[in-house]
Scaffold this active site. Structure first.
Site, short mmCIF file in Angstrom:
data_model
loop_
_atom_site.label_atom_id
_atom_site.label_comp_id
_atom_site.label_asym_id
_atom_site.label_seq_id
_atom_site.Cartn_x
_atom_site.Cartn_y
_atom_site.Cartn_z
N TRP A 101 0.83 -1.22 0.00
CA TRP A 101 0.00 0.00 0.00
C TRP A 101 0.85 1.26 0.00
O TRP A 101 0.50 2.25 -0.63
CB TRP A 101 -1.02 -0.02 1.14
CG TRP A 101 -2.12 -0.99 0.82
CD1 TRP A 101 -2.41 -2.14 1.49
CD2 TRP A 101 -3.04 -0.92 -0.28
NE1 TRP A 101 -3.45 -2.79 0.87
CE2 TRP A 101 -3.86 -2.07 -0.20
CE3 TRP A 101 -3.26 -0.02 -1.31
CZ2 TRP A 101 -4.88 -2.33 -1.13
CZ3 TRP A 101 -4.28 -0.27 -2.24
CH2 TRP A 101 -5.07 -1.42 -2.14
N ASP A 171 -1.96 6.62 6.22
CA ASP A 171 -3.03 5.79 5.69
C ASP A 171 -3.40 4.80 6.79
O ASP A 171 -2.67 3.85 7.05
CB ASP A 171 -2.54 5.06 4.43
CG ASP A 171 -3.58 4.13 3.84
OD1 ASP A 171 -4.66 3.97 4.45
OD2 ASP A 171 -3.30 3.55 2.76
N LYS A 195 -12.70 -1.59 5.81
CA LYS A 195 -11.98 -2.53 6.66
C LYS A 195 -12.56 -2.51 8.07
O LYS A 195 -13.06 -3.51 8.54
CB LYS A 195 -10.49 -2.18 6.71
CG LYS A 195 -9.63 -2.64 5.52
CD LYS A 195 -10.02 -2.06 4.20
CE LYS A 195 -9.27 -2.62 3.02
NZ LYS A 195 -8.28 -1.75 2.45
C1 LIG Z 1 -7.67 -1.29 1.26
C2 LIG Z 1 -6.57 -0.33 1.41
C3 LIG Z 1 -6.39 0.72 0.50
C4 LIG Z 1 -7.24 0.89 -0.74
O1 LIG Z 1 -8.51 1.30 -0.41
P1 LIG Z 1 -9.55 1.65 -1.57
O2 LIG Z 1 -10.73 2.10 -0.77
O3 LIG Z 1 -9.80 0.38 -2.33
O4 LIG Z 1 -8.99 2.70 -2.40
C5 LIG Z 1 -5.38 1.62 0.72
N1 LIG Z 1 -4.56 1.51 1.79
C6 LIG Z 1 -4.70 0.52 2.69
C7 LIG Z 1 -3.78 0.44 3.86
C8 LIG Z 1 -5.72 -0.43 2.53
O5 LIG Z 1 -5.86 -1.40 3.42
#
Ligand SMILES: *Cc1c(COP(=O)(O)O)cnc(C)c1O
Length: 359
Positions: A101, A171, A195
């Site tokens: 990521w 993030d 998540k």
């Molecule tokens: C799932 C995830 C993403 C991507 O998320 P989207 O909503 O599909 O853009 C980005 N960063 C992390 C850490 C993730 O777990």
């Protein structure tokens, strides 16, 4: 019959939330309509939206000098939104690469800024994070970005990096609300909801208000934090149903005892699963113990030919979503807030049986 769902995202939601949404589906609290049929400008929906924001602020203790935005486009949208909101063309930004990521965030940011990768965990095969105190942030960086929890690699920062005066951006998609977090250390925290916060389709951005005046003139409206903050995240039609469901999840987290209790439970769940992996010669997890994620637990069996049978037999036993990410294979158990310890115990019991039959 509901299964134990270990999917990384979209992911399991609390049953109480789903049942409440079902009960309110056709007639939300006497309004005579479902939330998804309401105008986003109606007083009912404006109330739902404000209540969700208030609950998030209270759970994470977000100070008043931070804006809380509910946006679309996922965390991926914010990979672009961050440089577009925080830098002028030609500026530099610092990134830490701890895995898949981080790499995606870096790839997108490169379209807009001079990306300086100040630490890269490739030597550990992305099984660790930089040691605390080792990051050197260039003074001319507009911000420092890192991925709080690598959902695919199962690597989580056990500390908040010190970026000095440089705004810290993280993030937190797969770990937000899993335990207390000191928001005041950050310039920006962002997270896709699917998540640990609710369904897909909505993304939370928590941004210190003094950073709201740095956007480029050509930032797209849907990613423009300042314009969105002024419009209460309703510059355009927001994902109303997802926003409402996030509100129900936040209420559920409150009822469970808030983030301290979530952290206690998540640590117990992680200890149980890592303990089972470390206690066996059959299963393994490559991540350095101090950097192991409490939320996403990748693991391997000795022979890759056993992976498909493992995932299939687990699904038969009511344990769903255990295949590793398509980019890395292996297995992965995502054990977000909504996964009860009974689900983790059922997985550990299944793993013990599988090892007996195949070890
Ligand atoms: C799932 C995830 C993403 C991507 O998320 P989207 O909503 O599909 O853009 C980005 N960063 C992390 C850490 C993730 O777990």
């Amino acid at each position: 019959m509901r299964v134990h769902n270990f999917s990384a995202g979209p992911a399991t939601m609390p049953l109480e939330v789903l049942e409440r949404a079902r009960d309110e589906m056709t007639d939300w609290r006497g309004s005579g309509m479902s939330v998804m049929e309401m105008s986003h400008r109606s007083k009912e929906f404006v109330g739902i939206a404000a209540e969700a924001e208030a609950r998030l602020r209270s759970l994470l203790q977000v100070p008043e000098d931070y804006a809380v935005l509910f946006l679309q486009g996922g965390a991926t949208g914010q990979f672009a939104g961050i440089p577009l909101n925080l830098t002028a063309p030609g500026a530099a930004a610092a990134y830490v690469n701890t895995g898949a990521w981080s790499a995606k965030a870096i790839g997108e940011a490169k379209k807009y800024v001079d990306v300086r990768v100040i630490a890269d965990e490739k030597d550990s095969n992305y099984a660790s994070v930089p040691a605390e105190g080792t990051l050197e942030v260039p003074g001319d960086a507009a911000y420092l970005h890192y991925t709080l929890n690598e959902t695919i690699g199962g690597v989580e920062f056990p500390y908040v990096p010190d970026a000095g005066e440089v705004p810290l951006v993280t993030d937190a998609s797969s770990t937000i609300l899993s335990r207390p977090l000191d928001v005041t250390r950050f310039g920006v925290i962002y997270a896709g909801a699917q998540k640990n916060l609710g369904p897909s389709g909505i993304t939370v951005v928590i941004v210190r208000r003094d950073l709201l005046n740095r956007a480029r003139e050509d930032v797209p409206g849907a990613l423009d934090w300042s314009a969105m903050a002024q419009a209460d995240s309703m510059l355009n039609t927001p994902p109303t149903l997802a926003w409402y469901l996030v509100g129900l999840v936040l209420e559920w987290v409150e009822q469970q005892g808030g983030l301290t209790e979530m952290g206690r439970r998540n640590q117990a769940k992680a200890d149980l699963l890592y303990g089972a992996i470390d206690g066996s010669d059959f299963y393994s997890n490559p991540v350095e113990p101090a950097a192991r994620s409490w939320m996403n637990v990748p693991f391997l069996v000795p022979d890759p030919a056993l992976e498909k049978p493992f995932v299939a037999a687990a699904a038969e036993a009511g344990l769903s979503g255990l295949g590793g990410h398509r980019s890395v294979g292996g297995m992965r158990a995502s054990i977000y807030n909504a996964m009860p310890i009974e689900g983790v115990q059922a997985l550990v019991d299944f793993m013990t049986d599988f090892e007996k039959q195949n070890g």
